[in-house]
Structure formats: C-alpha cells, structure tokens
Design an enzyme around this catalytic site. Structure first.
Site, PDB file in Angstrom:
ATOM      1  N   GLY A  20     -41.189  -8.828   5.845  1.00 26.71           N
ATOM      2  CA  GLY A  20     -39.737  -8.802   5.998  1.00 26.71           C
ATOM      3  C   GLY A  20     -39.389  -8.989   7.458  1.00 26.71           C
ATOM      4  O   GLY A  20     -40.184  -8.667   8.343  1.00 26.71           O
ATOM      5  N   GLN A  69     -34.369  -8.601  14.975  1.00 27.01           N
ATOM      6  CA  GLN A  69     -35.745  -8.650  15.449  1.00 27.01           C
ATOM      7  C   GLN A  69     -36.059  -9.957  16.171  1.00 27.01           C
ATOM      8  O   GLN A  69     -37.043 -10.027  16.909  1.00 27.01           O
ATOM      9  CB  GLN A  69     -36.719  -8.461  14.292  1.00 27.01           C
ATOM     10  CG  GLN A  69     -36.669  -7.057  13.707  1.00 27.01           C
ATOM     11  CD  GLN A  69     -37.628  -6.935  12.560  1.00 27.01           C
ATOM     12  OE1 GLN A  69     -37.304  -7.256  11.425  1.00 27.01           O
ATOM     13  NE2 GLN A  69     -38.834  -6.466  12.862  1.00 27.01           N
ATOM     14  N   CYS A  99     -43.873  -1.890  11.372  1.00 26.82           N
ATOM     15  CA  CYS A  99     -42.770  -2.772  11.743  1.00 26.82           C
ATOM     16  C   CYS A  99     -43.224  -3.748  12.815  1.00 26.82           C
ATOM     17  O   CYS A  99     -43.898  -3.350  13.762  1.00 26.82           O
ATOM     18  CB  CYS A  99     -41.597  -1.930  12.249  1.00 26.82           C
ATOM     19  SG  CYS A  99     -40.154  -2.889  12.714  1.00 26.82           S
ATOM     20  N   LEU A 100     -42.825  -4.994  12.658  1.00 25.02           N
ATOM     21  CA  LEU A 100     -43.179  -6.014  13.646  1.00 25.02           C
ATOM     22  C   LEU A 100     -42.564  -5.714  15.013  1.00 25.02           C
ATOM     23  O   LEU A 100     -43.080  -6.154  16.033  1.00 25.02           O
ATOM     24  CB  LEU A 100     -42.734  -7.394  13.158  1.00 25.02           C
ATOM     25  CG  LEU A 100     -43.388  -7.874  11.866  1.00 25.02           C
ATOM     26  CD1 LEU A 100     -42.764  -9.185  11.411  1.00 25.02           C
ATOM     27  CD2 LEU A 100     -44.889  -8.009  12.023  1.00 25.02           C
ATOM     28  N   HIS A 152     -35.875  -0.881   4.700  1.00 25.21           N
ATOM     29  CA  HIS A 152     -36.375  -1.017   6.070  1.00 25.21           C
ATOM     30  C   HIS A 152     -35.637  -2.147   6.795  1.00 25.21           C
ATOM     31  O   HIS A 152     -35.165  -1.970   7.927  1.00 25.21           O
ATOM     32  CB  HIS A 152     -37.886  -1.293   6.020  1.00 25.21           C
ATOM     33  CG  HIS A 152     -38.517  -1.509   7.347  1.00 25.21           C
ATOM     34  ND1 HIS A 152     -39.364  -0.590   7.918  1.00 25.21           N
ATOM     35  CD2 HIS A 152     -38.449  -2.546   8.228  1.00 25.21           C
ATOM     36  CE1 HIS A 152     -39.780  -1.043   9.095  1.00 25.21           C
ATOM     37  NE2 HIS A 152     -39.239  -2.239   9.299  1.00 25.21           N
ATOM     38  N   GLU A 153     -35.510  -3.310   6.142  1.00 25.77           N
ATOM     39  CA  GLU A 153     -34.856  -4.458   6.785  1.00 25.77           C
ATOM     40  C   GLU A 153     -33.356  -4.228   6.948  1.00 25.77           C
ATOM     41  O   GLU A 153     -32.776  -4.588   7.975  1.00 25.77           O
ATOM     42  CB  GLU A 153     -35.133  -5.749   6.010  1.00 25.77           C
ATOM     43  CG  GLU A 153     -36.598  -6.139   5.941  1.00 25.77           C
ATOM     44  CD  GLU A 153     -37.314  -6.150   7.283  1.00 25.77           C
ATOM     45  OE1 GLU A 153     -36.691  -6.453   8.326  1.00 25.77           O
ATOM     46  OE2 GLU A 153     -38.526  -5.844   7.301  1.00 25.77           O
ATOM     47  N   HIS A 206     -32.526  -2.257   9.968  1.00 25.84           N
ATOM     48  CA  HIS A 206     -32.472  -3.060  11.199  1.00 25.84           C
ATOM     49  C   HIS A 206     -31.059  -3.581  11.457  1.00 25.84           C
ATOM     50  O   HIS A 206     -30.628  -3.682  12.607  1.00 25.84           O
ATOM     51  CB  HIS A 206     -33.425  -4.259  11.120  1.00 25.84           C
ATOM     52  CG  HIS A 206     -34.832  -3.948  11.483  1.00 25.84           C
ATOM     53  ND1 HIS A 206     -35.220  -3.553  12.743  1.00 25.84           N
ATOM     54  CD2 HIS A 206     -35.970  -3.993  10.746  1.00 25.84           C
ATOM     55  CE1 HIS A 206     -36.524  -3.354  12.768  1.00 25.84           C
ATOM     56  NE2 HIS A 206     -37.007  -3.616  11.568  1.00 25.84           N
TER      57      HIS A 206
END
Length: 169
Positions: A46, A51, A94-95, A136-137, A140
């Site tokens: 995701g 991000q 997480c990235l 989660h996304e 963000h």
C-alpha cells in the site's frame, strides 16, 4: 512511468493535511500508476500520496491474493471509513517508517467509501488483513503514522533511533 521518492519519518509532508481530489484527469491516472510502481519497487502492499510528497487524498493498495499472481492494485480516491466493527491485532510495518514493525490494534471489519479514477463513487466492505492495510493507508491521509498507535515507550525509542541516524549523516 516512474519510481518516486518515498518520504520517511520525520518528514513534515507525512503529517500535513491532505486535500480532497476534485479533478479526475490523465495526470491523476499517471500519478496513481507511478505510485503503484513505487509501491511494488519498495516493495510494499500500500502507498498513500503523502508518502511520495503529495498532500492529496489518494491511495493505491495491492489486491493480489496470491504472491504468484500478477500484481493487481486498486486506486482509491478520497477514501474514508464509513463503518467499522470488531478489533484485531496485526503486525504492521511502513515504507515511511523503516526498520520497524509492531503489533497494532485496528478494526477487524471496515466499510470504505471512495471514488475511482473516473470520479465514480463506490463502497467496499472488507475484513482481516486487507482491512488493516486500508486503515493504515487512510491514516496517512490524516497525518497519522502507525507509530502513533504504539505505546509511548516504543514510539520514543524509535524517535531516538531516527534522531541518532539523522545526526550521524
């Protein structure tokens, strides 16, 4: 198409307020495609627009059921959780928060209202792991990182680690 830079904690863009998307055009489709390529290159499942430095309400998520399956992704524009039930605890990473995974409590089942790249409205009900990914996304898009769901001790340990890494650069 391009691989984009993924911003990492503590970059300010990760905490910035995002704007709803109101123009559904070719640049939006190209951005979504670039985001998907970036997500797969990372590799991740995701990716949210903040991000990659864009304060827009836009996410891409991998919908492949089988790792052998051709990579299939879904783009959600202006997504929001409109209903939820139950709870679950799942391991997350997480990235934008490298070198950290932790157990996070999330809703077990969610209903998401969103638009597609043409501006059409949809609703999706999902549960378990995919529900976690969507929450989660969407977090963000609201300036929330998964570390915000951790105990203050774990969060502060991570912040100290990042501060030291940045000081050593």
């Amino acid at each position: 198409m391009s691989i984009l830079k993924i911003y990492q904690y503590p970059e300010k863009v990760l905490r910035a307020e995002t704007k709803p998307v109101d123009t559904f055009d070719e640049p939006l489709k190209e951005l979504a495609q670039d985001m998907a390529e970036t997500m797969y290159d990372a590799p991740g499942i995701g990716l949210a627009a903040p991000q990659i430095g864009k304060s827009l309400k836009l996410i891409v998520v991998d919908t492949s059921k089988d790792p052998e399956e051709k990579k299939v992704f879904l783009t959600m524009v202006n997504p929001e959780i409109v209903a939820h039930e139950g709870n679950q605890i799942d391991e997350e990473g997480c990235l934008s928060v490298p070198e950290l995974t932790a157990k996070v409590k999330r809703y077990r089942k969610v209903t998401i209202a969103y638009q597609d790249l043409e501006g059409n409205h949809h609703e999706m009900e999902t549960e378990d792991r995919f529900a976690v990914v969507l929450q989660h996304e969407i977090d963000h898009l609201n300036g929330v990182l998964f570390i915000d769901h951790l105990s203050s001790l774990k969060r502060n340990l991570y912040k100290k680690k990042v501060k030291k890494l940045l000081a050593d650069k």
